[in-house]
Design a protein around this motif. Structure first.
Motif, PDB file in Angstrom:
ATOM      1  N   LYS A 283       0.814  18.188  13.582  1.00  0.00           N
ATOM      2  CA  LYS A 283       1.000  18.221  12.131  1.00  0.00           C
ATOM      3  C   LYS A 283       2.140  17.302  11.707  1.00  0.00           C
ATOM      4  N   ALA A 284       3.242  17.325  12.468  1.00  0.00           N
ATOM      5  CA  ALA A 284       4.376  16.443  12.167  1.00  0.00           C
ATOM      6  C   ALA A 284       3.966  14.979  12.246  1.00  0.00           C
ATOM      7  N   LEU A 285       3.162  14.627  13.261  1.00  0.00           N
ATOM      8  CA  LEU A 285       2.702  13.249  13.419  1.00  0.00           C
ATOM      9  C   LEU A 285       1.815  12.842  12.254  1.00  0.00           C
ATOM     10  N   PHE A 286       0.914  13.733  11.862  1.00  0.00           N
ATOM     11  CA  PHE A 286       0.002  13.435  10.759  1.00  0.00           C
ATOM     12  C   PHE A 286       0.769  13.225   9.456  1.00  0.00           C
ATOM     13  N   ILE A 287       1.748  14.088   9.192  1.00  0.00           N
ATOM     14  CA  ILE A 287       2.548  13.967   7.971  1.00  0.00           C
ATOM     15  C   ILE A 287       3.376  12.682   7.987  1.00  0.00           C
ATOM     16  N   SER A 288       4.111  12.458   9.082  1.00  0.00           N
ATOM     17  CA  SER A 288       5.019  11.307   9.166  1.00  0.00           C
ATOM     18  C   SER A 288       4.259   9.985   9.123  1.00  0.00           C
ATOM     19  N   ALA A 289       3.209   9.887   9.940  1.00  0.00           N
ATOM     20  CA  ALA A 289       2.423   8.649   9.968  1.00  0.00           C
ATOM     21  C   ALA A 289       1.711   8.436   8.643  1.00  0.00           C
ATOM     22  N   GLY A 290       1.169   9.520   8.068  1.00  0.00           N
ATOM     23  CA  GLY A 290       0.456   9.396   6.802  1.00  0.00           C
ATOM     24  C   GLY A 290       1.350   8.872   5.694  1.00  0.00           C
ATOM     25  N   LEU A 291       2.570   9.387   5.605  1.00  0.00           N
ATOM     26  CA  LEU A 291       3.491   8.930   4.567  1.00  0.00           C
ATOM     27  C   LEU A 291       3.803   7.440   4.719  1.00  0.00           C
ATOM     28  N   LEU A 292       3.987   6.982   5.947  1.00  0.00           N
ATOM     29  CA  LEU A 292       4.336   5.572   6.157  1.00  0.00           C
ATOM     30  C   LEU A 292       3.128   4.658   6.005  1.00  0.00           C
ATOM     31  N   VAL A 293       1.934   5.149   6.313  1.00  0.00           N
ATOM     32  CA  VAL A 293       0.723   4.363   6.050  1.00  0.00           C
ATOM     33  C   VAL A 293       0.586   4.127   4.544  1.00  0.00           C
ATOM     34  N   PHE A 294       0.742   5.186   3.760  1.00  0.00           N
ATOM     35  CA  PHE A 294       0.628   5.037   2.310  1.00  0.00           C
ATOM     36  C   PHE A 294       1.781   4.220   1.742  1.00  0.00           C
ATOM     37  N   GLN A 295       2.952   4.308   2.385  1.00  0.00           N
ATOM     38  CA  GLN A 295       4.071   3.454   1.962  1.00  0.00           C
ATOM     39  C   GLN A 295       3.668   1.987   2.035  1.00  0.00           C
ATOM     40  N   GLN A 296       3.062   1.586   3.138  1.00  0.00           N
ATOM     41  CA  GLN A 296       2.685   0.181   3.319  1.00  0.00           C
ATOM     42  C   GLN A 296       1.501  -0.212   2.441  1.00  0.00           C
ATOM     43  N   PHE A 297       0.525   0.684   2.302  1.00  0.00           N
ATOM     44  CA  PHE A 297      -0.654   0.371   1.494  1.00  0.00           C
ATOM     45  C   PHE A 297      -0.374   0.461  -0.007  1.00  0.00           C
ATOM     46  N   SER A 298       0.836   0.864  -0.377  1.00  0.00           N
ATOM     47  CA  SER A 298       1.220   0.753  -1.783  1.00  0.00           C
ATOM     48  C   SER A 298       1.499  -0.701  -2.158  1.00  0.00           C
ATOM     49  N   GLY A 299       1.536  -1.584  -1.148  1.00  0.00           N
ATOM     50  CA  GLY A 299       1.713  -3.013  -1.403  1.00  0.00           C
ATOM     51  C   GLY A 299       3.148  -3.466  -1.491  1.00  0.00           C
ATOM     52  N   ILE A 300       4.079  -2.646  -1.026  1.00  0.00           N
ATOM     53  CA  ILE A 300       5.478  -2.982  -1.223  1.00  0.00           C
ATOM     54  C   ILE A 300       5.880  -4.279  -0.531  1.00  0.00           C
ATOM     55  N   ASN A 301       5.381  -4.524   0.681  1.00  0.00           N
ATOM     56  CA  ASN A 301       5.786  -5.747   1.376  1.00  0.00           C
ATOM     57  C   ASN A 301       5.225  -6.996   0.707  1.00  0.00           C
ATOM     58  N   VAL A 302       4.072  -6.869   0.074  1.00  0.00           N
ATOM     59  CA  VAL A 302       3.542  -7.985  -0.711  1.00  0.00           C
ATOM     60  C   VAL A 302       4.508  -8.328  -1.842  1.00  0.00           C
ATOM     61  N   VAL A 303       5.000  -7.302  -2.513  1.00  0.00           N
ATOM     62  CA  VAL A 303       5.937  -7.511  -3.622  1.00  0.00           C
ATOM     63  C   VAL A 303       7.257  -8.077  -3.110  1.00  0.00           C
ATOM     64  N   LEU A 304       7.772  -7.509  -2.007  1.00  0.00           N
ATOM     65  CA  LEU A 304       9.060  -7.963  -1.481  1.00  0.00           C
ATOM     66  C   LEU A 304       8.981  -9.398  -0.959  1.00  0.00           C
ATOM     67  N   PHE A 305       7.913  -9.701  -0.222  1.00  0.00           N
ATOM     68  CA  PHE A 305       7.806 -11.016   0.410  1.00  0.00           C
ATOM     69  C   PHE A 305       7.456 -12.114  -0.588  1.00  0.00           C
ATOM     70  N   ASN A 306       6.813 -11.744  -1.708  1.00  0.00           N
ATOM     71  CA  ASN A 306       6.241 -12.760  -2.593  1.00  0.00           C
ATOM     72  C   ASN A 306       6.688 -12.629  -4.041  1.00  0.00           C
ATOM     73  N   SER A 307       7.805 -11.981  -4.281  1.00  0.00           N
ATOM     74  CA  SER A 307       8.228 -11.735  -5.662  1.00  0.00           C
ATOM     75  C   SER A 307       8.318 -13.020  -6.472  1.00  0.00           C
ATOM     76  N   GLN A 308       8.976 -14.024  -5.914  1.00  0.00           N
ATOM     77  CA  GLN A 308       9.164 -15.262  -6.664  1.00  0.00           C
ATOM     78  C   GLN A 308       7.825 -15.938  -6.935  1.00  0.00           C
ATOM     79  N   SER A 309       6.920 -15.931  -5.943  1.00  0.00           N
ATOM     80  CA  SER A 309       5.596 -16.540  -6.123  1.00  0.00           C
ATOM     81  C   SER A 309       4.770 -15.770  -7.142  1.00  0.00           C
TER      82      SER A 309
END
Length: 488
Positions: A283-309
């Motif tokens: 259960k801990a693995l499912f919760i922890s991994a799930g939160l970080l999967v959704f963190q990444q699929f929220s597109g944050i790294n796209v915004v961080l890496f490409n803000s100026q573009s």
């Protein structure tokens, strides 16, 4: 324990005292000493300077990519501009290094300690920035970014373990959420400097960060949980004394609890099989991994890496570099809220709010680019991209940025913590690689496709938090394990 709690008299000798050779004649009544939480935050801040270095890596592409893409190569390490494929790899390859590194960093954290794994991350950052200064080809830049990814993976694996283990129950949410504050501070650092200095000068500014981290963090203590697990009981007690600002007598009771918990966990050395077989660990693995999967699929790294573009593409009339700096300032300011509210409102409330409002921001941004590409007239909504990204970044930095890492640091027992942290961190960066690598292709089809897709993932994340994620506010590490395993 806060300083306003009642003082309690104790007559018993703890198991730890007995194991160190205390006798009944040594046992005496002593007044429970208040914890000086400033010591905990001092160590947590020093550790999080490594997260600042991570931020410089994540934000690096935003000011540098325009330099690499321009036909004028006078401020570029390359002899020719990069194409879209090169851009995709330069942005995303950090994630490949970060997803491999935890499988080295996790076992090392158990062998040499959380502190030394964090300190060693600086080696990767320094080597990477040196290569970026002397390299003259895309291949060298890719190797440097991959090495940066190794450093990122080391930090993201060991830092939540260290900070989660040095904190008391009352401030663990606050200290655990400092990572996001320092990451976005590192991002703002390169956002603010990068557009206005030369490429080489930016690398010098970035290489200074891990060096400062090493100097500051070197003087902080190792995690008392790690030391207790290695049988180094007196060192563990001294570490706890420093972190709590207490005498040896004052720290004995907590030390006994730590020692008993670690010995119980380490009696059966954990493996991947233990994570899969044990219902609480699953259960801990499912919760922890799930939160970080959704963190990444929220597109944050796209915004961080490409803000100026992104702002250049939006053509809002505002200088893209200035707009990017505004977003960076907002990230830092909003990230500063989480340590204040995480232990007051609770993880679930903040995560639900974050997912809901991120959906709105992404939908608005996608709508703007849809109008720009399909309708062609965006004159009436030219103002929209900046506030949409500002709102998105505020709620991300308060919720889905810091809290998944804080939850990871408190979800697993000591015997499987390093293995579980490695698995979860790698899962996070696999998703991060997929998102950043395929974003240019989605962007070529129409930016609105990408932002609306990220918005759909945020909707799913909302219901994941609502129905799956367990509230950990105010719970001790042992109480969290009891609840995960269905024990009262």
């Amino acid at each position: 324990m806060s300083s306003d709690e009642p003082q309690v008299k104790y007559q018993e000798v703890s198991p730890f005292q007995i194991s160190e050779g205390f006798t009944n004649s040594n046992a005496r009544s002593h007044t429970m000493e208040p914890v000086k939480t400033g010591r905990i935050f001092l160590a947590a801040v020093a550790a999080n300077l490594s997260a600042f270095a991570v931020g410089t890596c994540l934000g690096w592409t935003s000011p540098v990519t325009p330099k690499l893409k321009t036909e004028d190569t006078s401020d570029s390490p390359l002899n020719a501009p990069i194409d879209s494929t090169d851009e995709a790899w330069i942005s995303s390859i950090v994630a490949l290094g970060a997803l491999v590194a935890p499988f080295v960093a996790g076992p090392l954290a158990d062998k040499i300690g959380r502190k030394w794994v964090l300190l060693s991350s600086s080696v990767f950052f320094v080597i990477a920035y040196v290569l970026m200064m002397i390299g003259g080809s895309v291949v060298v830049l890719l190797v440097a970014r991959l090495i940066q990814g190794f450093g990122v993976g080391f930090v993201m694996t060991a830092q939540p373990m260290y900070v989660g283990e040095i904190a008391t129950d009352s401030v663990r949410g606050a200290t655990g959420s400092l990572m996001q504050l320092f990451i976005v501070s590192g991002i703002l650092y390169v956002y603010a400097i990068g557009p206005y200095v030369s490429y080489q000068a930016l690398q010098w500014c970035c290489i200074a960060v891990p060096i400062v981290f090493d100097v500051c963090f070197f003087f902080m203590p190792e995690s008392p949980y790690y030391l207790a697990g290695k049988g180094r009981k007196m060192e563990a007690l001294k570490s706890l004394q420093f972190l709590r600002g207490q005498s040896a007598d004052g720290a004995q009771d907590e030390m006994a609890t730590i020692q008993a918990g670690v010995e119980e966990s380490m009696a059966n050395k954990g493996s991947i099989a233990d994570i899969i077989k044990n219902p609480g660990n699953r259960k801990a693995l499912f919760i922890s991994a799930g939160l970080l999967v959704f963190q990444q699929f929220s597109g944050i790294n796209v915004v961080l890496f490409n803000s100026q573009s992104i702002f250049e593409s939006a053509n809002t009339g505002l200088d893209p570099a200035v707009a990017t700096i505004i977003v960076g300032i907002v990230q830092v300011a909003s990230s500063g809220l989480t340590p204040i509210i995480a232990d007051r409102l609770g993880r679930k409330v903040i995560l639900l709010t974050s997912a809901g409002i991120m959906t709105v921001g992404l939908a608005a941004l996608g709508g703007f680019f849809y109008m720009k590409l399909v309708v062609g007239d965006t004159s009436s909504v030219l103002w929209l991209p900046v506030p949409a990204l500002v709102v998105y970044n505020i709620v991300y930095c308060v919720g889905f940025g810091p809290l998944p890492w804080a939850v990871l640091g408190e979800m697993f027992p000591a015997n499987v913590k390093s293995i579980a942290s490695s698995i979860v961190a790698s899962t996070c960066w696999i998703c991060g690689f997929l998102v950043t690598y395929f974003y240019p292709a989605l962007d070529a089809m129409g930016s609105y496709y990408a932002f609306w897709l990220f918005g759909i993932f945020c909707i799913v994340a909302f219901f994941f938090v609502l129905f799956i994620v367990m509230e950990t506010k105010g719970l001790s590490l042992q109480e969290i394990q009891d609840r995960l395993n269905g024990r009262k």
